[in-house]
Scaffold this active site. Structure first.
Site, PDB file in Angstrom:
ATOM      1  N   CYS A  63      39.197 -14.074   2.113  1.00 21.05           N
ATOM      2  CA  CYS A  63      38.737 -15.628   2.797  1.00 21.05           C
ATOM      3  C   CYS A  63      38.328 -16.880   3.617  1.00 21.05           C
ATOM      4  O   CYS A  63      38.382 -17.153   4.449  1.00 21.05           O
ATOM      5  CB  CYS A  63      38.251 -14.303   4.045  1.00 21.05           C
ATOM      6  SG  CYS A  63      39.230 -12.023   4.075  1.00 21.05           S
TER       7      CYS A  63
ATOM      8  N   HIS B  68      34.540 -18.276  12.638  1.00 21.21           N
ATOM      9  CA  HIS B  68      35.014 -16.768  11.601  1.00 21.21           C
ATOM     10  C   HIS B  68      35.393 -15.835  12.652  1.00 21.21           C
ATOM     11  O   HIS B  68      36.219 -15.504  12.418  1.00 21.21           O
ATOM     12  CB  HIS B  68      34.648 -16.662  10.198  1.00 21.21           C
ATOM     13  CG  HIS B  68      34.948 -16.068   9.387  1.00 21.21           C
ATOM     14  ND1 HIS B  68      35.976 -16.633   8.769  1.00 21.21           N
ATOM     15  CD2 HIS B  68      34.998 -14.597   9.097  1.00 21.21           C
ATOM     16  CE1 HIS B  68      36.693 -15.122   7.939  1.00 21.21           C
ATOM     17  NE2 HIS B  68      35.864 -14.055   8.090  1.00 21.21           N
TER      18      HIS B  68
ATOM     19  N   HIS C 149      43.294 -11.930  11.936  1.00 15.97           N
ATOM     20  CA  HIS C 149      42.507 -12.645  10.612  1.00 15.97           C
ATOM     21  C   HIS C 149      43.183 -12.563   9.782  1.00 15.97           C
ATOM     22  O   HIS C 149      44.510 -12.366   9.904  1.00 15.97           O
ATOM     23  CB  HIS C 149      41.401 -11.086  10.027  1.00 15.97           C
ATOM     24  CG  HIS C 149      40.304 -12.119   9.058  1.00 15.97           C
ATOM     25  ND1 HIS C 149      40.976 -13.213   8.072  1.00 15.97           N
ATOM     26  CD2 HIS C 149      39.157 -11.380   9.006  1.00 15.97           C
ATOM     27  CE1 HIS C 149      40.051 -13.199   7.639  1.00 15.97           C
ATOM     28  NE2 HIS C 149      38.801 -12.429   8.149  1.00 15.97           N
TER      29      HIS C 149
END
Lengths: 373, 175
Positions: free
Chosen positions: A136, A268, A302
């Site tokens: 990520c 995030h 995400h």
């Protein structure tokens, strides 16, 4: 001597579709994109919800479309010297198809480096071609590597990308890890948040030195003035509860940019119980309690390896439009998350600097500062 | 900039690797851990001044393909397999073991992994905030899927698992 690094082009694809206007209409309006998956049968899993564009787009094709938009905006022509850096784990659908049907079409794109090479060839660019595979923070790492290459003079420009499209392999894995939101909504920083959901994300940015941009007459969209990378050294899967690595990355980025604060933080903010409190703690320690923060994953989901690049574009649009995108799906305050999360909807603001944060499995953290051109 | 090799380690061929707790099924993570720990043993480098760069063309194909085969067979996923399929897992494990708080990167390239890893180390060491870079190169004997993928590329599959680690720093006598 170091070169100032600027942004001169971008292309983006999310569950809302292709282009900046789709991001404005979805992300900046605070519209969640979640619906039951149609690209695979979701019935074996605890939740069917994902944030995916209609149909079954091919990763390579979406990446090339976004890159076309980016280099066209930047006026970067075929034959130019530019590194091509792609944050991606490769095309997972090719892996699944191989084992399910012995189908080899597109199988080469299961190798991440092949995506970078194919993109460079498609754009006709000359320079190093690399894939970043560190989950990520992969595309944020690609962007920071691009900054290093341009700033040091190793490359006059860098085309930096992130690419992930919703598919079954990762949905199944996050489901098995009980990381997916139980109620079908990603609720960053909210009480009652129960996890993440996956979303489509592809974004491509053109970075170059301010000097070459001036010489080419290219429009500078923003200045890329700071970045940081730091690790938690804490746990393989969990973030450090005080956001140690995140805070260190943010401090590095601010120091590099010569700033003590920023006008907005694109967090995030995955909507998982552990990430959001840790990130809050890290941010509070660096920027104080009145920090303006939002997570846009409540709209996009995400996007895994693509998160850094897509959220770079969102941060860029926030600067250009003077609008802070909201944190969608916020339900109620959580005492562990006590910053200003912009939950009321999009907020007009005179933004001069934006900090974009990402974190990954293994305790990796990145921070990027963009400033008004 | 001239780089100096501070220490090195290598596995090239069949070897009994020590198990790494929590990592199963694949030799990828034990290989990484083995060469990295051998390279870092006895080195005194502050964790925030050390970067780690792992290069692998196809990564942990053993775990990736095992998980995919389980998926298409309709078997419940093992969450451990997810964790192990990304290089982040073993890099995170190493960072905790050696208190490494500097950058952790994982790369894939078709343009000559050795040169790219050395170039990346040099680029990283241009940052005065770093003193050393641990460079790791790992390739497994490809799975059936990975072998098919590599046959479509200008790439050569290794005949046995291999891993190498170099701990690099700026040459101290460079002006």
């Amino acid at each position: 001597m170091t070169e100032e690094v600027v942004v001169t082009g971008f292309g983006v694809h999310t569950a809302f579709g292709r282009g900046a206007q789709a991001v404005r209409d979805g992300v900046f309006a605070g519209v969640p994109a979640f619906a039951a998956a149609t690209r695979f049968d979701p019935t074996p899993y605890r939740t069917p919800m994902t944030a995916a564009a209609p149909g079954e787009p091919v990763l390579r094709e979406v990446l090339h479309d976004c890159a076309h938009d980016a280099v066209t905006m930047a006026g970067l022509n075929r034959g130019a010297q530019a590194a091509v850096l792609v944050g991606s784990a490769g095309d997972w659908t090719a892996v699944t198809r191989f084992w399910r049907e012995r189908e080899e079409t597109g199988l080469a794109d299961s190798v991440p480096a092949h995506l970078a090479q194919g993109l460079a060839d498609r754009l006709g660019l000359h320079g190093r071609r690399l894939a970043f595979t560190n989950a990520c923070v992969a595309s944020a790492s690609a962007l920071i590597h691009g900054w290093r290459l341009v700033s040091s003079g190793w490359a006059p420009a860098a085309v930096c990308a992130g690419a992930y499209l919703v598919e079954e392999e990762n949905h199944a894995k996050f489901d098995s890890g009980r990381a997916l939101a139980k109620d079908g909504a990603v609720r960053p920083f909210s009480a009652g948040r129960s996890g993440l959901l996956l979303g489509d994300g592809v974004a491509v940015l053109v970075l170059e030195s301010a000097r070459t941009a001036r010489e080419r007459g290219a429009r500078v969209l923003a200045r890329f003035t700071g970045w940081g990378i730091a690790s938690d050294a804490y746990h393989v899967a969990k973030p450090h509860p005080e956001g140690r690595g995140m805070a260190a990355a943010a401090r590095q980025a601010l120091n590099r940019a010569g700033l003590s604060t920023v006008d907005y933080v694109n967090a995030h903010g995955t909507g998982t119980p552990l990430n959001d409190s840790a990130e809050t703690n890290g941010l509070r320690s660096v920027l104080g309690p009145s920090t303006v923060v939002s997570s846009t994953k409540g709209t996009t989901g995400h996007m895994l390896e693509a998160s850094g690049a897509v959220e770079f574009v969102i941060s860029l649009l926030a600067l250009l439009d003077g609008v802070v995108p909201p944190t969608a799906n916020y339900f109620a305050p959580d005492p562990a998350c006590d910053l200003d999360y912009v939950t009321e909807g999009p907020r007009k603001a005179d933004l001069r600097q934006v900090l974009s944060l990402n974190a990954a499995f293994g305790g990796m953290n990145t921070a990027i500062v963009l400033e008004h051109a | 900039m001239t780089l100096r090799v501070r220490s090195s380690a290598k596995v090239d061929g069949p070897v009994d690797l020590p198990a790494v707790p929590g990592f199963i099924e694949s030799t990828f993570n034990p290989l990484v851990h083995h060469v990295a720990t051998n390279c870092l043993a006895g080195q005194d480098i502050p964790g925030d001044r050390l970067a780690v760069v792992l290069g692998s063309l196809v990564g942990d194909c053993t775990t990736t393909d095992l998980a995919s085969r389980l998926l298409v067979q309709g078997q419940v996923h093992n969450a451990l397999l997810f964790m192990q399929a990304t290089a982040n897992a073993v890099l995170g494990y190493l960072s905790r073991e050696f208190d490494i708080t500097g950058p952790l990167l994982a790369l894939s390239t078709m343009d000559g992994m050795d040169d790219e890893l050395l170039d990346t180390a040099e680029l990283l060491l241009a940052d005065p905030g770093l003193d050393a870079v641990l460079v790791l190169g790992v390739e497994l004997v490809p799975t059936e899927r990975a072998a098919h993928a590599l046959s479509l590329l200008p790439a050569t599959a290794p005949r046995h698992d291999l891993a190498i680690a170099l701990l690099l720093e700026r040459h101290p006598e460079e002006p």
